[in-house]
Each structure stands twice: as C-alpha cells, then as structure tokens.
Design an enzyme around this catalytic site. Structure first.
Site, mmCIF file in Angstrom:
data_model
loop_
_atom_site.group_PDB
_atom_site.id
_atom_site.type_symbol
_atom_site.label_atom_id
_atom_site.label_comp_id
_atom_site.label_asym_id
_atom_site.label_seq_id
_atom_site.Cartn_x
_atom_site.Cartn_y
_atom_site.Cartn_z
ATOM 1 N N PHE A 83 23.922 13.978 58.654
ATOM 2 C CA PHE A 83 23.331 14.253 57.823
ATOM 3 C C PHE A 83 21.277 14.313 57.711
ATOM 4 O O PHE A 83 21.182 13.206 58.601
ATOM 5 C CB PHE A 83 23.108 13.568 56.403
ATOM 6 C CG PHE A 83 24.434 14.332 55.396
ATOM 7 C CD1 PHE A 83 25.070 15.140 55.611
ATOM 8 C CD2 PHE A 83 23.727 14.708 54.163
ATOM 9 C CE1 PHE A 83 26.795 15.833 55.036
ATOM 10 C CE2 PHE A 83 24.477 15.514 53.514
ATOM 11 C CZ PHE A 83 25.674 15.723 53.855
ATOM 12 N N ALA A 84 20.617 15.515 58.092
ATOM 13 C CA ALA A 84 19.159 15.787 58.542
ATOM 14 C C ALA A 84 18.974 16.469 57.001
ATOM 15 O O ALA A 84 18.773 17.460 56.731
ATOM 16 C CB ALA A 84 19.296 15.936 59.796
ATOM 17 N N VAL A 85 18.451 15.496 55.773
ATOM 18 C CA VAL A 85 18.240 16.404 54.868
ATOM 19 C C VAL A 85 16.809 15.570 54.407
ATOM 20 O O VAL A 85 16.185 14.553 54.758
ATOM 21 C CB VAL A 85 18.887 15.939 53.898
ATOM 22 C CG1 VAL A 85 18.516 16.018 52.508
ATOM 23 C CG2 VAL A 85 20.503 16.900 53.804
ATOM 24 N N TYR A 97 14.313 13.392 56.730
ATOM 25 C CA TYR A 97 15.378 13.124 57.475
ATOM 26 C C TYR A 97 15.756 13.357 58.908
ATOM 27 O O TYR A 97 15.577 13.609 59.488
ATOM 28 C CB TYR A 97 16.444 12.825 56.673
ATOM 29 C CG TYR A 97 16.744 10.862 56.563
ATOM 30 C CD1 TYR A 97 15.668 11.330 55.343
ATOM 31 C CD2 TYR A 97 16.818 9.643 56.671
ATOM 32 C CE1 TYR A 97 15.307 9.708 53.971
ATOM 33 C CE2 TYR A 97 16.668 8.728 56.442
ATOM 34 C CZ TYR A 97 16.098 8.103 55.283
ATOM 35 O OH TYR A 97 15.830 6.789 54.080
ATOM 36 N N ASP A 111 24.712 7.297 60.581
ATOM 37 C CA ASP A 111 23.407 8.024 59.971
ATOM 38 C C ASP A 111 21.695 8.792 60.593
ATOM 39 O O ASP A 111 22.881 8.556 62.200
ATOM 40 C CB ASP A 111 22.783 6.647 59.743
ATOM 41 C CG ASP A 111 22.905 6.465 58.371
ATOM 42 O OD1 ASP A 111 23.531 6.626 57.795
ATOM 43 O OD2 ASP A 111 22.189 4.850 58.652
ATOM 44 N N VAL A 112 21.376 9.615 60.430
ATOM 45 C CA VAL A 112 20.948 10.242 61.376
ATOM 46 C C VAL A 112 19.273 9.294 61.920
ATOM 47 O O VAL A 112 18.807 9.581 63.381
ATOM 48 C CB VAL A 112 20.097 11.307 60.835
ATOM 49 C CG1 VAL A 112 19.198 10.992 59.854
ATOM 50 C CG2 VAL A 112 19.658 12.709 62.504
ATOM 51 N N ASP A 113 18.746 8.397 61.638
ATOM 52 C CA ASP A 113 18.212 7.528 61.751
ATOM 53 C C ASP A 113 18.483 6.241 62.428
ATOM 54 O O ASP A 113 17.902 5.111 62.360
ATOM 55 C CB ASP A 113 17.366 7.080 60.458
ATOM 56 C CG ASP A 113 18.244 5.998 59.698
ATOM 57 O OD1 ASP A 113 19.359 5.847 59.543
ATOM 58 O OD2 ASP A 113 17.984 4.864 58.808
ATOM 59 N N GLU A 127 28.692 3.291 50.799
ATOM 60 C CA GLU A 127 29.048 1.649 51.375
ATOM 61 C C GLU A 127 29.492 0.980 50.723
ATOM 62 O O GLU A 127 30.829 0.347 51.333
ATOM 63 C CB GLU A 127 27.658 1.018 51.952
ATOM 64 C CG GLU A 127 27.896 0.498 53.050
ATOM 65 C CD GLU A 127 26.781 -0.060 54.000
ATOM 66 O OE1 GLU A 127 26.353 -0.013 54.793
ATOM 67 O OE2 GLU A 127 26.448 -1.272 53.185
HETATM 68 C C1 4YA Z 1 19.799 -0.865 56.582
HETATM 69 O O1 4YA Z 1 20.591 -4.262 55.663
HETATM 70 C C2 4YA Z 1 17.539 -0.344 56.772
HETATM 71 O O2 4YA Z 1 17.218 -0.134 55.441
HETATM 72 C C3 4YA Z 1 17.732 -1.550 57.403
HETATM 73 O O3 4YA Z 1 15.946 -0.650 58.413
HETATM 74 C C4 4YA Z 1 18.370 -2.104 58.415
HETATM 75 O O4 4YA Z 1 17.815 -1.531 59.726
HETATM 76 C C5 4YA Z 1 19.566 -2.273 57.868
HETATM 77 O O5 4YA Z 1 20.059 -1.228 57.337
HETATM 78 C C6 4YA Z 1 20.340 -3.365 59.829
HETATM 79 O O6 4YA Z 1 23.329 -5.158 52.299
HETATM 80 C C7 4YA Z 1 21.751 -10.946 55.254
HETATM 81 C C8 4YA Z 1 21.172 -10.401 55.310
HETATM 82 C C9 4YA Z 1 21.199 -9.014 55.563
HETATM 83 C C10 4YA Z 1 20.164 -7.843 56.449
HETATM 84 C C11 4YA Z 1 20.467 -6.670 56.929
HETATM 85 C C12 4YA Z 1 20.463 -6.009 55.106
HETATM 86 C C13 4YA Z 1 20.723 -3.188 54.513
HETATM 87 O O7 4YA Z 1 22.420 -3.775 54.291
HETATM 88 C C14 4YA Z 1 22.982 -3.652 52.626
HETATM 89 C C15 4YA Z 1 24.319 -3.909 52.400
HETATM 90 C C16 4YA Z 1 23.050 -1.750 53.694
HETATM 91 O O8 4YA Z 1 23.978 -1.922 53.874
HETATM 92 C C17 4YA Z 1 21.459 -1.362 53.806
HETATM 93 O O9 4YA Z 1 21.911 -0.002 53.824
HETATM 94 C C18 4YA Z 1 21.491 -2.346 55.384
HETATM 95 O O10 4YA Z 1 19.892 -2.147 55.787
HETATM 96 N N1 UDP Z 2 19.545 10.855 55.134
HETATM 97 C C1 UDP Z 2 19.534 12.285 54.853
HETATM 98 N N2 UDP Z 2 17.654 12.747 54.005
HETATM 99 C C2 UDP Z 2 17.718 11.428 52.856
HETATM 100 C C3 UDP Z 2 18.028 10.004 52.524
HETATM 101 C C4 UDP Z 2 19.364 10.225 53.540
HETATM 102 O O1 UDP Z 2 19.100 13.202 55.403
HETATM 103 O O2 UDP Z 2 16.773 11.808 52.411
HETATM 104 C C5 UDP Z 2 20.869 11.083 55.294
HETATM 105 C C6 UDP Z 2 20.450 10.258 56.602
HETATM 106 O O3 UDP Z 2 21.181 11.201 57.867
HETATM 107 C C7 UDP Z 2 20.711 9.119 56.659
HETATM 108 C C8 UDP Z 2 21.658 8.154 55.170
HETATM 109 O O4 UDP Z 2 21.817 10.059 54.568
HETATM 110 O O5 UDP Z 2 20.525 8.041 57.895
HETATM 111 C C9 UDP Z 2 21.753 7.201 55.044
HETATM 112 O O6 UDP Z 2 20.200 6.729 54.573
HETATM 113 P P1 UDP Z 2 19.429 5.866 55.419
HETATM 114 O O7 UDP Z 2 19.096 5.718 56.762
HETATM 115 O O8 UDP Z 2 17.902 5.822 54.595
HETATM 116 O O9 UDP Z 2 20.022 4.461 55.015
HETATM 117 P P2 UDP Z 2 19.747 2.918 55.466
HETATM 118 O O10 UDP Z 2 20.105 3.054 56.339
HETATM 119 O O11 UDP Z 2 18.313 3.117 55.366
HETATM 120 O O12 UDP Z 2 20.313 1.923 54.362
HETATM 121 MN MN MN Z 3 20.105 4.347 58.067
#
Ligand code: 4YA
Ligand code: UDP
Ligand code: MN
Length: 351
Positions: free
Chosen positions: A112-114, A117, A202-204, A294
């Site tokens: 997804f690239a919305v 993103y 994820d796209v990021d 998740e």
């Molecule tokens: C994501 O991770 C991104 O939003 C963050 O920027 C980063 O890239 C991360 O992935 C790896 O609990 C106990 C220490 C944990 C540190 C990493 C936390 C977040 O964990 C959440 C679940 C979700 O999976 C978030 O997506 C994740 O953040």
């Molecule tokens: N996403 C998107 N547009 C948005 C928000 C989310 O396309 O405005 C999609 C995109 O693929 C992104 C995924 O949903 O990688 C999960 O969101 P995000 O990466 O922000 O979550 P994180 O990995 O930071 O928890």
């Molecule tokens: Mn992500």
C-alpha cells in the site's frame, strides 16, 4: 667455461638434501602431488559439500556470536520453533537448491502506498528489483490513491507491476488496517490463478540484501525486531479481553510484525479474512486493537502457527539495539517523521 666437477657434485648434494628435506617435512604434499589417485583425493570436495560446509560454518559462527553476547536461550535465536517450523537465519539454507525447487513459482508482492506514503514507493520498488526474488517471476500489487503519481520502476523482464486504486482513509490506522480488507478480495479473486505465493509488506522499507525463495511457505511471519530478545509476557499483544485480537498472558510464542509476512494465496485468504472479521467486530464495539491489524495478525498466528518463521534479518531498523546478533539486515525501515507522514493536513494539501 665448464663448471668444475666439484661444483657439480656439490650442487647435486645440496639438491638431494633439499628434496629429502622437503619429503620429510611435507610428506602429505609429496603424496598428493605425485599420487595417481589425485582426482579422488578426499580433500577435493564437491560444490554441494562446499555449500554444506559453508552452512555449517555460518551456523557455528552465529552460535558463537549468541554465546559471546550472553543473551541466554531466547526462542527467537533458535533455528527451529517448538512446533518444528524453521526460523530462517543466514547460513541455514542452500539457496541454489531452493531456487531450483521454486523455479516455476510466481511470487506476488503486495504493498500500500497511500497519501504521503507514495514517497516511499520508488525506493521500495527499486530495492525490490535489486534484492527481492531475483531471477523468479514476480508480480507487484501496488495499491494507492495516487495512481497518476506512480513512477514506473525499471523492471527485469520476468516482473510485472499491477497498479490499483484504493480509498484513502483519513486516519493512518484505517489505511493500515484496510490492507486486510483489500487482501481478502485480492486472494479470493485474480490471485487464485496469477500467483503461487504472496508476500505482504510495508512500503516505508527498503530491501538491503538478498530476500529470496527461502522465505516462501504456506504461512510465514517475521519476528518483530524490537521483541526478538523479549519474553512473551512483555509482548505488545492486545491484552483487553473485549477486543477480538485478545491474547491472554501465557499464550503466544513470538511477537510478529505486520510489516512483512506471506504465504500461499489460499492461506493469505484465510488469514486476511480472519483479521478483517476481527477488525470489523472491534469497530462495532467502537474499539481498536492496540497495534491495529498487527494485533489481529498476532492473534491469528498464535492459534494458527506459521509453517516458517523469518528472523529479524527480514525486518530491521538501524535504530534498534542488538544489531550485532543480526548479521544480515535484508529489509530495512526507512526513517520517517511519523507526525509529518501521518498527519491529516496532507488531505487538504493534495485533494
Ligand atoms: C515501527 O516498534 C516504526 O513505527 C518505528 O519507527 C520503527 O521502525 C519500528 O517499527 C521498528 O509494539 C520494546 C522495544 C520495541 C522498539 C520498537 C517498537 C514498534 O512496535 C510496535 C509494536 C509496532 O509494531 C510498531 O509498528 C513498531 O514501530
Ligand atoms: N500506509 C499508507 N499510507 C498511510 C499510512 C499507512 O500507505 O497514510 C501503509 C504503508 O504501506 C505503511 C503501512 O500502511 O508502510 C503501515 O503503516 P506505517 O508504516 O506508518 O506503520 P509503522 O511501520 O510505522 O508502525
Ligand atoms: Mn512501516
């Protein structure tokens, strides 16, 4: 002028002493050099044996690294789950052998690239061309609200990009969760005939090292890189019994990250349907699971165990600690300003 007889004899004696010396010092070398069985010598090993030895060596080195780091027996560092699914770490598989096994398969990559993103799509696809399933048939399934803004990447000939429009939900949580709904339709429909395995990402993120057919399986999930050394009681599962994603303390093996998982088309259909039903049921109660889809994914996988588990090599963020235990960082998070990419102002900016 001819050399004197003494000089010739002297030289001969030195030569004989030298040769005898070599024979005494290195008998094995002499045997190998002059042996008639040279070709069958046991130390000249086949390519396959060489690969096996390399795998063994890599595995030993990893064990040594774990020992040195003094992290104890953490389940995620093993190469086998208690239900006997492999955990994929570098050096545990023979890629040539696997490439042959999967050579006729088509692999889908769903992303997804919305809204904002969309900026991550170019680097994501470019890196996928370089590292993702190279040499295999690949179909990208890109969902966006900005079809016109998609820059087509330079693609290898056995790769295709399928571009689809999708609604842009206002809240980032809803964008992220909508992926489950779209997946149910996709896997019930055209993917049944077009793809063998589907990988959802994820796209990021960017691929930064080989990601190949070693990740394919019926139901495959990746260990969250922030939780691979943590104990189950501290996993960020949904803990409120009212949510459909609820996992009681005591249950669960790993905390999986929704940024990279996959499986056969039928399996992803089952998985996404279950997650989508959980999301809808929570919405009816006006609640949302702590980590959106998740949380639902983890709930599904606790009770429907993955047939293959990917180590944090397959999702990493360079900001995380304990990177020394993860030799290869194959799929890396792109650092983003969460506020900026997720804010709602972009709706008025662009629409
Ligand atoms: C994501 O991770 C991104 O939003 C963050 O920027 C980063 O890239 C991360 O992935 C790896 O609990 C106990 C220490 C944990 C540190 C990493 C936390 C977040 O964990 C959440 C679940 C979700 O999976 C978030 O997506 C994740 O953040
Ligand atoms: N996403 C998107 N547009 C948005 C928000 C989310 O396309 O405005 C999609 C995109 O693929 C992104 C995924 O949903 O990688 C999960 O969101 P995000 O990466 O922000 O979550 P994180 O990995 O930071 O928890
Ligand atoms: Mn992500």
């Amino acid at each position: 002028m001819l050399p004197s007889r003494h000089l010739v004899i002297g030289t001969l004696i030195v030569l004989v002493v030298f040769i005898v010396g070599i024979c005494v010092q290195y008998p094995k070398l002499i045997y190998e050099t002059f042996s008639l069985k040279h070709e069958q010598h046991p130390e000249i090993i086949s390519t396959h044996e060489l690969i096996e030895k390399t795998i063994e060596l890599n595995y030993c080195q990893r064990q040594l690294g774990i020992k040195r780091s003094n992290v104890g027996r953490t389940a995620a560092l093993q190469i086998l789950t208690p239900w006997l699914a492999p955990i994929i770490w570098d050096g545990t598989y023979d890629i040539d052998l696997l490439n042959t096994q999967y050579k006729d398969k088509t692999i889908g990559l769903f992303v997804f690239a919305v809204k904002k993103y969309i900026r991550f799509l170019g680097p994501f696809l470019k890196s996928a061309e370089r590292y993702f399933m190279v040499g295999h048939k690949v179909r990208y399934y890109v969902f966006t609200d900005k079809v016109a803004e998609v820059k087509w990447p330079k693609m290898a000939e056995n790769r295709i990009l399928v571009l689809r429009e999708v609604t842009a939900d206002q809240r980032w949580q809803d964008v992220s969760m909508r992926r489950m709904q779209v997946l149910t339709n996709l896997t019930r429909g055209e993917l049944q005939t077009d793809v063998d395995y589907l990988v959802c990402a994820d796209v990021d993120m960017v691929f930064a090292d080989h990601v190949g057919v070693e990740i394919l399986g019926e139901r495959v999930a990746t260990i969250h890189p922030g939780y691979f050394l943590k104990q189950p009681l501290s996993f960020s599962y949904e803990r409120r019994p009212i949510s459909n994603a609820y996992i009681p303390y005591g249950d669960g093996d790993f905390y999986y990250m929704a940024a990279f998982y996959g499986g056969t088309v039928d399996e992803i259909y089952k998985l996404s349907t279950a997650c989508q039903e959980g999301i809808v049921s929570d919405k009816k109660k006006d609640i949302e699971a702590v980590w959106q889809e998740e949380s639902h994914l983890n709930k599904y996988l606790v009770y429907n165990k993955p047939t293959k588990v990917l180590s944090p090599e397959y999702i990493w963020d360079t900001d995380l600690p304990n990177g020394n235990l993860v030799q290869k960082k194959r799929f890396l998070a792109v650092h983003k300003n969460h506020e900026e990419v997720r804010n709602r102002r972009d709706l008025t900016d662009i629409n």
